[in-house]
Scaffold this motif. Structure first.
Motif, PDB file in Angstrom:
ATOM      1  N   LEU A 143      12.646  50.277  -2.006  1.00 32.90           N
ATOM      2  CA  LEU A 143      11.500  49.777  -2.765  1.00 32.90           C
ATOM      3  C   LEU A 143      11.810  49.597  -4.247  1.00 32.90           C
ATOM      4  CD1 LEU A 143       8.730  52.028  -1.134  1.00 32.90           C
ATOM      5  CD2 LEU A 143       9.268  49.635  -0.600  1.00 32.90           C
ATOM      6  N   LEU A 144      12.854  50.271  -4.724  1.00 32.54           N
ATOM      7  CA  LEU A 144      13.213  50.185  -6.149  1.00 32.54           C
ATOM      8  C   LEU A 144      14.577  49.529  -6.357  1.00 32.54           C
ATOM      9  CD1 LEU A 144      11.976  53.722  -7.295  1.00 32.54           C
ATOM     10  CD2 LEU A 144      10.851  51.524  -7.688  1.00 32.54           C
ATOM     11  N   GLU A 149      17.631  48.291 -21.099  1.00 30.99           N
ATOM     12  CA  GLU A 149      17.662  47.732 -19.742  1.00 30.99           C
ATOM     13  C   GLU A 149      16.651  48.382 -18.808  1.00 30.99           C
ATOM     14  OE1 GLU A 149      21.219  50.697 -19.845  1.00 30.99           O
ATOM     15  OE2 GLU A 149      19.949  49.556 -21.238  1.00 30.99           O
ATOM     16  N   ALA A 150      15.850  49.318 -19.314  1.00 33.48           N
ATOM     17  CA  ALA A 150      14.930  50.063 -18.462  1.00 33.48           C
ATOM     18  C   ALA A 150      13.818  49.166 -17.921  1.00 33.48           C
ATOM     19  CB  ALA A 150      14.336  51.229 -19.225  1.00 33.48           C
ATOM     20  N   ASP A 151      13.616  49.234 -16.605  1.00 28.14           N
ATOM     21  CA  ASP A 151      12.477  48.570 -15.964  1.00 28.14           C
ATOM     22  C   ASP A 151      11.287  49.512 -15.858  1.00 28.14           C
ATOM     23  OD1 ASP A 151      13.824  46.028 -15.183  1.00 28.14           O
ATOM     24  OD2 ASP A 151      15.081  47.406 -14.012  1.00 28.14           O
ATOM     25  N   ALA A 152      11.522  50.816 -16.057  1.00 22.67           N
ATOM     26  CA  ALA A 152      10.470  51.831 -16.036  1.00 22.67           C
ATOM     27  C   ALA A 152      10.990  53.055 -16.768  1.00 22.67           C
ATOM     28  CB  ALA A 152      10.077  52.186 -14.604  1.00 22.67           C
ATOM     29  N   PHE A 171       6.408  53.584 -10.476  1.00 23.49           N
ATOM     30  CA  PHE A 171       7.436  52.988 -11.315  1.00 23.49           C
ATOM     31  C   PHE A 171       7.444  51.465 -11.253  1.00 23.49           C
ATOM     32  CE2 PHE A 171       8.870  57.331 -10.716  1.00 23.49           C
ATOM     33  CZ  PHE A 171       9.144  57.669 -12.028  1.00 23.49           C
ATOM     34  N   LEU A 172       6.753  50.921 -10.275  1.00 29.02           N
ATOM     35  CA  LEU A 172       6.585  49.467 -10.224  1.00 29.02           C
ATOM     36  C   LEU A 172       5.305  49.036 -10.934  1.00 29.02           C
ATOM     37  CD1 LEU A 172       7.595  48.889  -6.497  1.00 29.02           C
ATOM     38  CD2 LEU A 172       8.932  48.258  -8.515  1.00 29.02           C
TER      39      LEU A 172
END
Length: 429
Positions: free
Chosen positions: A229-230, A275-278, A424-425
Protein backbone atom coordinates in the motif's frame (compact mmCIF):
# COMPACT_ATOMS: atom_id res chain seq x y z
CA UNK A 1 11.47 -26.52 21.77
CA UNK A 2 13.08 -23.83 23.90
CA UNK A 3 13.37 -22.89 27.54
CA UNK A 4 10.93 -20.04 28.17
CA UNK A 5 9.84 -18.07 31.23
CA UNK A 6 7.43 -15.24 31.93
CA UNK A 7 8.99 -13.05 34.61
CA UNK A 8 6.14 -11.63 36.70
CA UNK A 9 5.38 -10.15 40.12
CA UNK A 10 2.59 -9.19 42.47
CA UNK A 11 2.78 -5.54 41.37
CA UNK A 12 4.91 -2.91 39.74
CA UNK A 13 7.98 -1.87 41.72
CA UNK A 14 9.12 -5.38 42.66
CA UNK A 15 12.15 -5.27 40.35
CA UNK A 16 10.91 -7.21 37.31
CA UNK A 17 12.92 -5.19 34.80
CA UNK A 18 16.09 -5.27 36.89
CA UNK A 19 15.80 -9.03 37.45
CA UNK A 20 14.96 -9.75 33.81
CA UNK A 21 17.92 -7.67 32.66
CA UNK A 22 20.23 -9.37 35.17
CA UNK A 23 19.03 -12.84 34.15
CA UNK A 24 19.35 -12.07 30.44
CA UNK A 25 22.90 -10.75 30.85
CA UNK A 26 23.81 -13.72 33.09
CA UNK A 27 22.57 -16.26 30.54
CA UNK A 28 24.29 -14.47 27.65
CA UNK A 29 27.56 -14.62 29.58
CA UNK A 30 26.99 -18.35 30.12
CA UNK A 31 26.89 -18.77 26.35
CA UNK A 32 23.12 -18.98 25.86
CA UNK A 33 21.36 -17.32 22.94
CA UNK A 34 18.72 -15.18 24.66
CA UNK A 35 15.65 -13.42 23.29
CA UNK A 36 13.60 -11.16 25.52
CA UNK A 37 10.04 -9.89 25.04
CA UNK A 38 8.05 -7.30 26.95
CA UNK A 39 4.44 -7.99 27.83
CA UNK A 40 2.10 -5.07 27.23
CA UNK A 41 2.73 -1.64 25.70
CA UNK A 42 6.12 -0.21 26.65
CA UNK A 43 8.98 1.64 24.95
CA UNK A 44 11.69 2.14 27.58
CA UNK A 45 11.99 -1.28 29.26
CA UNK A 46 12.59 -2.97 25.88
CA UNK A 47 15.55 -0.63 25.24
CA UNK A 48 17.19 -1.73 28.48
CA UNK A 49 16.39 -5.40 27.90
CA UNK A 50 17.82 -5.17 24.39
CA UNK A 51 21.02 -3.77 25.85
CA UNK A 52 21.13 -6.59 28.41
CA UNK A 53 20.48 -9.41 25.93
CA UNK A 54 22.13 -8.08 22.79
CA UNK A 55 19.05 -8.94 20.70
CA UNK A 56 15.93 -7.04 19.57
CA UNK A 57 13.07 -6.91 22.08
CA UNK A 58 9.48 -6.93 20.80
CA UNK A 59 6.06 -6.53 22.40
CA UNK A 60 3.65 -9.32 23.30
CA UNK A 61 0.05 -8.46 24.11
CA UNK A 62 -2.97 -10.61 23.33
CA UNK A 63 -5.15 -7.56 22.58
CA UNK A 64 -2.85 -4.96 21.02
CA UNK A 65 -0.50 -7.33 19.18
CA UNK A 66 -2.98 -10.18 18.81
CA UNK A 67 -2.65 -13.90 19.42
CA UNK A 68 -1.43 -14.75 15.91
CA UNK A 69 1.40 -12.23 15.76
CA UNK A 70 2.42 -13.10 19.35
CA UNK A 71 2.63 -16.75 18.29
CA UNK A 72 4.67 -15.88 15.20
CA UNK A 73 7.15 -13.80 17.16
CA UNK A 74 7.60 -16.45 19.84
CA UNK A 75 8.06 -19.22 17.29
CA UNK A 76 10.61 -17.19 15.35
CA UNK A 77 12.54 -16.50 18.56
CA UNK A 78 12.39 -20.19 19.51
CA UNK A 79 14.00 -21.07 16.19
CA UNK A 80 16.87 -18.66 16.82
CA UNK A 81 17.50 -18.85 20.58
CA UNK A 82 18.11 -21.20 23.50
CA UNK A 83 16.17 -19.08 25.98
CA UNK A 84 13.11 -16.82 25.83
CA UNK A 85 12.39 -14.42 28.68
CA UNK A 86 9.14 -12.45 28.75
CA UNK A 87 8.93 -9.56 31.20
CA UNK A 88 5.37 -9.19 32.48
CA UNK A 89 3.51 -5.95 33.00
CA UNK A 90 2.33 -4.60 36.37
CA UNK A 91 1.09 -7.49 38.54
CA UNK A 92 0.71 -11.03 37.17
CA UNK A 93 -3.11 -10.81 36.98
CA UNK A 94 -3.46 -7.10 36.24
CA UNK A 95 -5.04 -5.99 32.99
CA UNK A 96 -7.38 -7.46 30.41
CA UNK A 97 -5.63 -9.45 29.04
CA UNK A 98 -3.04 -9.98 31.77
CA UNK A 99 0.48 -11.42 31.85
CA UNK A 100 -1.07 -14.59 33.29
CA UNK A 101 -3.38 -14.82 30.26
CA UNK A 102 -0.36 -14.65 27.97
CA UNK A 103 1.51 -17.31 29.96
CA UNK A 104 -1.44 -19.69 29.83
CA UNK A 105 -2.11 -19.03 26.15
CA UNK A 106 1.36 -20.19 25.11
CA UNK A 107 2.14 -22.65 27.90
CA UNK A 108 4.98 -20.55 29.30
CA UNK A 109 5.74 -21.10 33.03
CA UNK A 110 5.96 -18.13 35.35
CA UNK A 111 9.06 -17.06 37.26
CA UNK A 112 7.85 -14.92 40.16
CA UNK A 113 9.94 -11.94 41.25
CA UNK A 114 9.34 -10.92 44.86
CA UNK A 115 10.72 -7.96 46.76
CA UNK A 116 11.97 -9.80 49.84
CA UNK A 117 13.50 -6.69 51.38
CA UNK A 118 10.84 -6.43 54.09
CA UNK A 119 9.68 -10.04 54.44
CA UNK A 120 10.94 -13.56 55.04
CA UNK A 121 8.57 -16.54 55.52
CA UNK A 122 5.58 -14.58 54.20
CA UNK A 123 7.18 -14.93 50.77
CA UNK A 124 5.74 -18.44 50.58
CA UNK A 125 2.17 -17.26 51.12
CA UNK A 126 2.61 -14.56 48.48
CA UNK A 127 4.02 -16.90 45.84
CA UNK A 128 1.52 -19.69 46.49
CA UNK A 129 -1.25 -17.12 46.10
CA UNK A 130 0.21 -15.96 42.80
CA UNK A 131 0.38 -19.54 41.57
CA UNK A 132 -3.02 -20.76 42.72
CA UNK A 133 -5.22 -17.74 42.07
CA UNK A 134 -5.19 -18.19 38.29
CA UNK A 135 -3.81 -20.75 38.40
CA UNK A 136 -0.55 -20.59 36.47
CA UNK A 137 2.37 -22.97 36.13
CA UNK A 138 4.97 -21.63 38.55
CA UNK A 139 8.53 -22.48 37.55
CA UNK A 140 10.15 -20.85 40.56
CA UNK A 141 11.02 -17.64 42.35
CA UNK A 142 13.69 -14.97 42.07
CA UNK A 143 13.92 -13.07 45.36
CA UNK A 144 15.02 -9.47 44.99
CA UNK A 145 16.68 -7.30 47.67
CA UNK A 146 17.82 -10.27 49.75
CA UNK A 147 19.91 -9.21 52.77
CA UNK A 148 21.98 -12.34 53.46
CA UNK A 149 22.39 -16.06 52.90
CA UNK A 150 20.32 -16.70 56.02
CA UNK A 151 17.56 -14.47 54.68
CA UNK A 152 17.61 -16.42 51.40
CA UNK A 153 17.27 -19.71 53.30
CA UNK A 154 14.20 -18.46 55.17
CA UNK A 155 12.60 -17.42 51.89
CA UNK A 156 13.48 -20.74 50.25
CA UNK A 157 12.00 -22.78 53.12
CA UNK A 158 8.75 -20.82 53.02
CA UNK A 159 8.24 -21.62 49.33
CA UNK A 160 7.72 -25.36 50.09
CA UNK A 161 7.29 -27.08 46.70
CA UNK A 162 8.29 -24.05 44.63
CA UNK A 163 12.05 -23.70 44.03
CA UNK A 164 14.01 -20.56 44.83
CA UNK A 165 15.64 -20.07 41.46
CA UNK A 166 17.89 -17.10 42.20
CA UNK A 167 18.47 -14.17 44.55
CA UNK A 168 19.60 -10.62 43.99
CA UNK A 169 20.84 -8.36 46.81
CA UNK A 170 19.72 -4.80 47.40
CA UNK A 171 21.53 -2.58 44.92
CA UNK A 172 23.75 0.32 45.94
CA UNK A 173 23.12 1.77 42.49
CA UNK A 174 19.70 1.22 40.96
CA UNK A 175 18.52 1.89 37.43
CA UNK A 176 17.55 5.61 37.32
CA UNK A 177 13.96 6.60 36.56
CA UNK A 178 11.97 9.63 35.46
CA UNK A 179 8.27 10.39 34.95
CA UNK A 180 7.67 7.95 32.06
CA UNK A 181 9.77 5.14 33.53
CA UNK A 182 13.43 4.22 33.38
CA UNK A 183 15.99 6.63 32.00
CA UNK A 184 17.01 5.66 28.45
CA UNK A 185 19.98 3.25 28.47
CA UNK A 186 22.10 5.56 26.32
CA UNK A 187 21.80 8.27 28.99
CA UNK A 188 23.14 6.11 31.83
CA UNK A 189 26.89 6.29 32.35
CA UNK A 190 28.42 2.84 32.55
CA UNK A 191 25.18 1.03 31.69
CA UNK A 192 26.96 -2.13 30.51
CA UNK A 193 29.07 -2.26 33.68
CA UNK A 194 25.87 -1.84 35.70
CA UNK A 195 24.25 -4.75 33.84
CA UNK A 196 27.38 -6.88 34.31
CA UNK A 197 27.34 -6.10 38.04
CA UNK A 198 23.69 -7.17 38.25
CA UNK A 199 24.54 -10.43 36.48
CA UNK A 200 27.48 -11.01 38.82
CA UNK A 201 25.29 -10.48 41.89
CA UNK A 202 22.48 -12.73 40.71
CA UNK A 203 23.01 -15.92 42.73
CA UNK A 204 21.75 -18.38 40.17
CA UNK A 205 20.96 -22.09 40.53
CA UNK A 206 22.20 -23.57 37.24
CA UNK A 207 20.94 -27.04 38.21
CA UNK A 208 17.43 -25.64 38.67
CA UNK A 209 17.75 -23.94 35.30
CA UNK A 210 18.75 -27.20 33.64
CA UNK A 211 15.69 -28.92 35.12
CA UNK A 212 13.29 -26.46 33.49
CA UNK A 213 11.31 -28.32 30.81
CA UNK A 214 11.35 -26.87 27.28
CA UNK A 215 8.27 -25.18 25.85
CA UNK A 216 6.85 -26.00 22.42
CA UNK A 217 6.30 -22.73 20.57
CA UNK A 218 5.21 -23.87 17.14
CA UNK A 219 4.91 -21.51 14.19
CA UNK A 220 1.25 -20.84 13.30
CA UNK A 221 -0.02 -20.95 9.75
CA UNK A 222 1.71 -18.40 7.54
CA UNK A 223 0.06 -15.00 7.45
CA UNK A 224 -0.80 -13.36 4.15
CA UNK A 225 1.84 -11.00 2.80
CA UNK A 226 1.19 -7.32 3.39
CA UNK A 227 -0.18 -5.55 0.31
CA UNK A 228 2.24 -2.93 -0.98
CA UNK A 229 0.00 0.00 0.00
CA UNK A 230 2.99 2.32 0.47
CA UNK A 231 5.06 1.22 -2.53
CA UNK A 232 7.19 4.07 -3.83
CA UNK A 233 6.55 6.25 -0.78
CA UNK A 234 9.32 7.73 1.38
CA UNK A 235 8.40 8.33 5.02
CA UNK A 236 10.61 10.69 7.02
CA UNK A 237 10.79 9.64 10.68
CA UNK A 238 12.06 11.79 13.54
CA UNK A 239 14.57 9.83 15.61
CA UNK A 240 16.70 11.35 18.37
CA UNK A 241 16.52 11.62 22.20
CA UNK A 242 13.33 13.73 21.93
CA UNK A 243 11.57 11.24 19.62
CA UNK A 244 12.48 7.74 20.74
CA UNK A 245 9.20 6.00 21.53
CA UNK A 246 8.00 3.85 18.68
CA UNK A 247 7.43 0.17 18.22
CA UNK A 248 10.07 -1.52 16.03
CA UNK A 249 7.16 -3.52 14.61
CA UNK A 250 5.74 -0.24 13.25
CA UNK A 251 8.86 0.25 11.16
CA UNK A 252 8.70 -3.38 10.01
CA UNK A 253 5.08 -2.90 8.94
CA UNK A 254 5.78 0.27 6.98
CA UNK A 255 8.68 -1.43 5.19
CA UNK A 256 6.56 -4.53 4.50
CA UNK A 257 4.02 -2.29 2.78
CA UNK A 258 6.74 -0.96 0.47
CA UNK A 259 7.74 2.30 2.17
CA UNK A 260 11.29 3.62 2.21
CA UNK A 261 12.16 5.01 5.66
CA UNK A 262 14.47 7.98 6.10
CA UNK A 263 15.41 9.18 9.59
CA UNK A 264 16.22 12.73 10.66
CA UNK A 265 16.82 14.64 13.90
CA UNK A 266 14.77 17.72 14.83
CA UNK A 267 17.04 18.15 17.89
CA UNK A 268 20.01 18.52 15.57
CA UNK A 269 17.94 21.08 13.62
CA UNK A 270 17.80 18.83 10.59
CA UNK A 271 15.00 19.66 8.15
CA UNK A 272 12.35 17.25 6.98
CA UNK A 273 13.99 15.42 4.04
CA UNK A 274 12.86 17.01 0.79
CA UNK A 275 12.01 13.62 -0.75
CA UNK A 276 9.53 12.78 2.02
CA UNK A 277 6.02 11.81 0.90
CA UNK A 278 4.92 11.68 4.56
CA UNK A 279 6.34 12.48 8.01
CA UNK A 280 6.15 10.41 11.22
CA UNK A 281 6.85 12.11 14.56
CA UNK A 282 6.76 9.42 17.26
CA UNK A 283 6.58 9.98 21.00
CA UNK A 284 9.47 10.67 23.29
CA UNK A 285 10.71 13.33 25.68
CA UNK A 286 10.29 16.73 23.95
CA UNK A 287 9.71 18.26 27.40
CA UNK A 288 13.32 17.44 28.33
CA UNK A 289 14.62 19.13 25.18
CA UNK A 290 12.08 21.94 24.78
CA UNK A 291 14.64 24.76 24.78
CA UNK A 292 16.73 23.08 22.08
CA UNK A 293 13.65 22.30 19.99
CA UNK A 294 12.46 25.89 20.33
CA UNK A 295 15.77 27.07 18.85
CA UNK A 296 15.72 24.58 15.96
CA UNK A 297 14.62 27.12 13.37
CA UNK A 298 15.45 24.98 10.34
CA UNK A 299 13.43 22.03 11.62
CA UNK A 300 10.45 24.19 12.59
CA UNK A 301 10.37 25.93 9.20
CA UNK A 302 10.65 22.63 7.34
CA UNK A 303 7.75 20.93 9.15
CA UNK A 304 5.56 23.98 8.54
CA UNK A 305 6.55 23.92 4.86
CA UNK A 306 5.73 20.20 4.67
CA UNK A 307 2.24 20.84 6.03
CA UNK A 308 1.74 23.77 3.64
CA UNK A 309 2.81 21.55 0.74
CA UNK A 310 0.17 18.94 1.62
CA UNK A 311 2.54 16.30 3.02
CA UNK A 312 0.72 13.93 5.44
CA UNK A 313 2.13 14.26 8.98
CA UNK A 314 1.45 11.69 11.72
CA UNK A 315 2.32 12.88 15.24
CA UNK A 316 2.01 10.68 18.33
CA UNK A 317 2.17 11.98 21.91
CA UNK A 318 5.59 13.67 22.13
CA UNK A 319 5.44 14.27 18.39
CA UNK A 320 2.14 16.11 18.85
CA UNK A 321 3.57 18.08 21.80
CA UNK A 322 6.39 19.37 19.59
CA UNK A 323 3.86 20.62 17.02
CA UNK A 324 1.73 22.69 19.43
CA UNK A 325 2.20 26.46 19.74
CA UNK A 326 3.98 26.20 23.09
CA UNK A 327 5.28 23.61 25.55
CA UNK A 328 5.59 24.31 29.26
CA UNK A 329 8.16 22.02 30.86
CA UNK A 330 8.27 20.58 34.38
CA UNK A 331 10.15 23.61 35.69
CA UNK A 332 7.38 25.93 34.48
CA UNK A 333 9.31 27.44 31.56
CA UNK A 334 7.29 27.92 28.37
CA UNK A 335 8.91 27.37 24.97
CA UNK A 336 7.64 28.04 21.44
CA UNK A 337 7.13 24.89 19.36
CA UNK A 338 6.41 24.38 15.67
CA UNK A 339 2.85 25.71 15.78
CA UNK A 340 1.09 23.29 13.43
CA UNK A 341 -1.52 22.39 16.05
CA UNK A 342 -3.01 25.51 17.69
CA UNK A 343 -2.81 25.12 21.45
CA UNK A 344 -0.57 24.92 24.49
CA UNK A 345 0.92 21.80 26.09
CA UNK A 346 1.83 21.79 29.78
CA UNK A 347 3.49 19.09 31.85
CA UNK A 348 1.46 17.81 34.80
CA UNK A 349 2.65 16.53 38.20
CA UNK A 350 0.48 13.43 37.85
CA UNK A 351 -0.22 10.89 35.14
CA UNK A 352 -2.70 12.33 32.63
CA UNK A 353 -3.41 9.25 30.50
CA UNK A 354 -2.67 5.52 30.61
CA UNK A 355 -3.99 2.33 29.05
CA UNK A 356 -4.83 0.32 25.96
CA UNK A 357 -7.00 2.08 23.39
CA UNK A 358 -8.19 1.68 19.81
CA UNK A 359 -8.80 4.29 17.11
CA UNK A 360 -11.86 3.66 14.90
CA UNK A 361 -10.99 4.16 11.21
CA UNK A 362 -12.70 3.34 7.89
CA UNK A 363 -10.30 0.36 7.68
CA UNK A 364 -11.27 -0.91 11.13
CA UNK A 365 -9.87 -0.36 14.61
CA UNK A 366 -6.18 0.55 14.90
CA UNK A 367 -5.01 -0.62 18.31
CA UNK A 368 -2.41 0.90 20.61
CA UNK A 369 -2.09 2.68 23.94
CA UNK A 370 -1.60 5.99 25.72
CA UNK A 371 0.80 7.06 28.49
CA UNK A 372 1.52 10.74 29.17
CA UNK A 373 2.12 13.36 31.85
CA UNK A 374 1.06 16.42 29.87
CA UNK A 375 -2.17 18.03 28.75
CA UNK A 376 -3.03 19.91 25.57
CA UNK A 377 -5.28 22.97 25.77
CA UNK A 378 -6.69 23.66 22.30
CA UNK A 379 -9.80 25.03 20.64
CA UNK A 380 -9.43 22.58 17.77
CA UNK A 381 -12.36 20.16 17.77
CA UNK A 382 -11.28 16.50 17.73
CA UNK A 383 -11.99 14.66 14.50
CA UNK A 384 -12.45 11.44 16.50
CA UNK A 385 -11.75 9.80 19.84
CA UNK A 386 -10.06 6.54 20.67
CA UNK A 387 -11.97 3.89 22.62
CA UNK A 388 -10.52 2.60 25.87
CA UNK A 389 -9.99 -1.15 26.26
CA UNK A 390 -11.71 -2.97 27.89
CA UNK A 391 -14.15 -0.35 29.27
CA UNK A 392 -15.22 0.99 25.82
CA UNK A 393 -15.24 4.51 27.32
CA UNK A 394 -14.11 7.57 25.37
CA UNK A 395 -10.33 7.81 25.18
CA UNK A 396 -7.86 10.25 23.65
CA UNK A 397 -8.79 13.03 21.25
CA UNK A 398 -7.54 12.61 17.70
CA UNK A 399 -7.00 15.85 15.79
CA UNK A 400 -6.87 16.71 12.09
CA UNK A 401 -5.41 20.07 11.06
CA UNK A 402 -4.85 20.17 7.34
CA UNK A 403 -2.60 17.19 6.57
CA UNK A 404 -1.67 16.72 10.23
CA UNK A 405 -3.04 13.76 12.24
CA UNK A 406 -2.13 14.17 15.91
CA UNK A 407 -3.02 12.51 19.21
CA UNK A 408 -1.61 11.31 22.51
CA UNK A 409 -2.49 7.82 21.18
CA UNK A 410 0.45 5.57 20.23
CA UNK A 411 -0.69 3.24 17.42
CA UNK A 412 0.60 -0.30 16.94
CA UNK A 413 0.61 -0.56 13.14
CA UNK A 414 0.63 -4.38 12.77
CA UNK A 415 -2.82 -4.42 14.42
CA UNK A 416 -4.25 -2.85 11.23
CA UNK A 417 -1.70 -2.19 8.48
CA UNK A 418 -4.34 -0.81 6.09
CA UNK A 419 -5.36 1.83 8.64
CA UNK A 420 -1.71 2.72 9.25
CA UNK A 421 -1.10 3.10 5.51
CA UNK A 422 -4.13 5.37 5.20
CA UNK A 423 -2.63 7.74 7.79
CA UNK A 424 0.53 8.18 5.71
CA UNK A 425 -1.39 8.48 2.47
CA UNK A 426 -3.50 11.24 4.00
CA UNK A 427 -6.72 9.32 3.30
CA UNK A 428 -8.01 9.19 6.90
CA UNK A 429 -10.38 12.13 7.45
Amino acid sequence: MVKALLVAAVSSGQGKTTVTAALARKLVRLGRRVRVFKCGPDFIDPMLLERASGAPVRSLDLWMVGKELCAQQLAQAAAEADVILIEGVMGLYDGTPSSADLAREFGVPVMAVIDAGAMAQTAGALVHGLRDYGPVEMAGVIANRVASEGHAKMVATSLRDIPLFATLPKQARSLPERHLGLVLPGEVNGIDQLLDNLADQLVFDEAAWDRLPPVDLAMPASAAAQPALLAGKTIAIARDPAFMFLYPANLDTLRAMGATLKFFSPLADQPVPTEADAVYLPGGYPELHAEQLSQAATWRASIRAAQAAGVPIVAECGGMMALADTLTDQQGATWPMAGLLPGAVAMQPRLAGLGSQGLPTPQGVLRGHTFHYSKLATEVEPAAYTIKHPSAMQGEAWYRVGTLSASYFHAYYPSNPAAAAALFLGSVK
